[in-house]
Structure formats: C-alpha cells, structure tokens
Design an enzyme around this catalytic site. Structure first.
Site, PDB file in Angstrom:
ATOM      1  N   CYS A   1      -9.679 -44.379 -12.658  1.00 14.53           N
ATOM      2  CA  CYS A   1     -10.378 -45.018 -11.806  1.00 14.53           C
ATOM      3  C   CYS A   1     -11.387 -46.028 -12.045  1.00 14.53           C
ATOM      4  O   CYS A   1     -12.103 -46.572 -11.164  1.00 14.53           O
ATOM      5  CB  CYS A   1     -11.148 -43.799 -11.190  1.00 14.53           C
ATOM      6  SG  CYS A   1      -9.884 -42.474 -10.514  1.00 14.53           S
ATOM      7  N   HIS A  49     -17.488 -45.794  -7.118  1.00 14.02           N
ATOM      8  CA  HIS A  49     -15.987 -45.333  -7.053  1.00 14.02           C
ATOM      9  C   HIS A  49     -16.002 -44.434  -6.038  1.00 14.02           C
ATOM     10  O   HIS A  49     -17.082 -43.351  -5.868  1.00 14.02           O
ATOM     11  CB  HIS A  49     -15.750 -44.583  -8.416  1.00 14.02           C
ATOM     12  CG  HIS A  49     -14.296 -44.059  -8.342  1.00 14.02           C
ATOM     13  ND1 HIS A  49     -13.082 -44.287  -7.659  1.00 14.02           N
ATOM     14  CD2 HIS A  49     -13.978 -42.635  -8.473  1.00 14.02           C
ATOM     15  CE1 HIS A  49     -12.311 -43.464  -7.573  1.00 14.02           C
ATOM     16  NE2 HIS A  49     -12.796 -42.784  -8.447  1.00 14.02           N
ATOM     17  N   ASN A  52      -9.459 -41.006  -2.499  1.00 17.55           N
ATOM     18  CA  ASN A  52      -9.620 -41.629  -3.905  1.00 17.55           C
ATOM     19  C   ASN A  52      -8.415 -42.486  -4.239  1.00 17.55           C
ATOM     20  O   ASN A  52      -7.320 -41.945  -4.209  1.00 17.55           O
ATOM     21  CB  ASN A  52      -9.928 -40.452  -4.628  1.00 17.55           C
ATOM     22  CG  ASN A  52     -10.195 -40.970  -6.352  1.00 17.55           C
ATOM     23  OD1 ASN A  52      -9.929 -42.012  -6.500  1.00 17.55           O
ATOM     24  ND2 ASN A  52     -10.306 -39.926  -7.076  1.00 17.55           N
TER      25      ASN A  52
END
Length: 330
Positions: free
Chosen positions: A114, A257, A287
């Site tokens: 990520c 994020h 996500n």
C-alpha cells in the site's frame, strides 16, 4: 543539481463492476452495518474476467498523459507500484509499455504494497537526479480481488481494484505546476507477518497439481496493523514536516492511504486536521493498496478539493511492513 520536480498530470481508473456491501451479504456472513461502522466502506470496484493490473494502469496512464498534454512516446521511464502484477515475468511496467505502444523506455516494478505510490515517487526522483531530462510515468495498479479469500469475511470486505498515475519531470522552466516537495520512507521487516500474501513466492511455491490453500490470499492481523499503521504514518509525517520547518497547521489537505476510516480519522486527529480538510473516498473504492493515494489525489484535484497554493500531506503504510509520507505544493 536540479531538485525541483513537478507533477504534470494525474490519472486514475477503476473497473466498471461495483460490488456493494449488500452484494457481500449474499457471499459471506456479514452486513452493511458491520462493514460500514468498522471500515467506512460501502462499495468497491472489481475487475472483469479479462482485465489485469496492466489494463487498469494503461487507462490511468492515458488519463495522466492527457492532463499533462503529453504523448506516451515522450516518456523515458515507467515506474509501476504493485503487488498484483499480471505475471512474475514480464513485469507489469513492461506490460504497460506494450499497451501504450512504445519501446525503449526503462521499466521497473516497485513492490511496497500500500506504500507503493510513495516508493515509486521516490524512485522516480532518484532517476530524475541522475537524468534531469527524464519524463517519468509513475503508475500504481492493483487487482487485490484476485488475492482475496472470498470466504474470509475479515478481509474480503476491505479491498478493491483500481489504478492511479502521475507524470513527473524536472522544473527547469520554472513552470507553475504542482511541486513534489519531498518524500520520506521507512520499513520494518520484523512486522511482515502482520499483513502478508505468502502463496506463490519462492518460500511457498507450488508444484504441478497442488491445490491452492489459504496461504495464497491476503491475511492480516487488523488490531496490530491499526496500532503500527497510525504510529508510523504519524511518525514519518512529523519527521518530514520537521525536516522542512513546516508546522502541522500549514497542512491544507490530508490524503492518507485509504485503508480504513478509523485509521484515516486517527491520523487526522493526531495532526489536529479538521475533517473537512481530509480527503476520503474509501466509501466508494475500499482499500486499493498502492493505487489508493494516487486515486484519491486525482479525484481531489479534479473535484476542486485541492486548490492552488495548497500544501498536501500524503501518509501511507503497507505490508512489509512499509510506510512513508509525501508533500506536494499545488
């Protein structure tokens, strides 16, 4: 040596298929209320059967090139952040190059989960230091849905597929474009087991005829991840701001994020940033790993959420355990 680098255009792409919380209620033992209150996610985008990571990246790259007023043939490097490439070999960046119809450019994949966009930005900065005339496509693309166990309700509700991109060059002509102020990165391999995908790697390889097990899919320890994610995202951001003598009150927009609304909210509170200054699209995408930050960045620019003169802070964390923060002045 020129250290002033600009972002000439932003791009994004998400597959057409949408999987809602209501859809997931039919697949696993979960509910819209459970998912929404714990994550902030209402839906996520899922690839079609014939789509792979490079297909998503190609669309985001075209978007970014169009914004930059550039042709793909002008690119000198392609840096792709992903942990879900089309294949082990060729790299995703080489697949993207092929789809763009160009040859000769240096192509490389970055795997920082990520945190992939920030790692890719820093890599691009390094190339620009060495070769100031470079024009670099920084693109991230993830097809996490193909590494999700759809029988595991603790993970399958979290992830979606998407891509984000930008074009980075030096700013020799003093152009009035968004400037990448700095990026700071970190990692701690001892925390790797908190978020991992083991199956298919050289330590967890398969022989012909083997049955794929749970090790092939994303596994994570959510409570521990929350603690380390918030601590490291805040810590690296504080170091980055201190390095440049910037007070947290000078941050105009926070784009973290998009992993979980609780994490996003906790990071915002640590910096005393009002909720209206925090850009969040996790409710619509879930996500999307390395695609998360550039996807949100592109939307924030096009929607007018980010305005001229804004200082944007972008902290992220990911499996590895990796983390980082970036600053852009618009």
């Amino acid at each position: 040596m020129n250290k002033n680098f600009v972002l000439r255009g932003f791009g994004r792409y998400a597959p057409e298929r949408i999987l809602t919380n209501a859809d997931l209620e039919k697949i696993v033992d979960t509910s819209d209320e459970w998912i929404t209150t714990r994550t902030g996610i209402k839906q996520r985008h899922i690839v079609a059967e014939d789509q792979a990571a490079s297909d998503l990246a190609y669309e985001a790259a075209k978007h970014a090139l169009s914004q930059a007023g550039m042709d793909a043939s002008e690119l000198t490097h392609i840096v792709c952040g992903t942990f879900t490439p089309d294949s082990v070999i060729p790299s995703c960046s080489c697949r993207i190059q092929e789809k763009l119809g160009i040859t000769g450019q240096m192509c490389v994949d970055i795997q920082a989960a990520c945190s992939g966009f920030l790692y890719a930005l820093q890599t691009a900065r390094g190339y620009l230091m060495l070769e100031p005339d470079s024009k670099i496509l920084v693109v991230t693309a993830e097809v996490v849905s193909r590494r999700v166990n759809w029988e595991d309700r603790t993970t399958c509700v979290l992830f979606g597929d998407a891509s984000g991109a930008t074009i980075m060059t030096a700013n020799d002509k003093d152009e009035d474009l968004p400037e990448l102020v700095d990026v700071m990165l970190g990692a701690d391999g001892s925390l790797g087991d908190l978020l991992a995908v083991d199956g298919g790697g050289s330590a967890h390889s398969y022989k012909k005829g083997d049955v794929i097990g749970d090790e092939y899919f994303v596994r994570m320890q959510g409570r521990d991840i929350f603690k380390h994610a918030v601590r490291n995202m805040v810590g690296v951001s504080q170091k980055l701001l201190a390095k440049h003598g910037i007070d947290k009150k000078e941050i105009d927009v926070l784009i973290p994020h998009q992993a979980n609304w609780r994490i996003i909210d906790a990071v915002g509170r640590k910096f005393d940033i009002a909720e209206e200054k925090v850009f969040c699209n996790i409710d619509r995408y879930g996500n999307t790993s390395a695609a998360s930050v550039p996807l949100a960045l592109s939307e924030a620019v096009e929607s007018g959420f980010i305005k001229k003169g804004d200082l944007v802070l972008m902290p992220a964390f990911g499996g590895g355990f990796t983390w980082g923060a970036g600053l852009i002045r618009f």
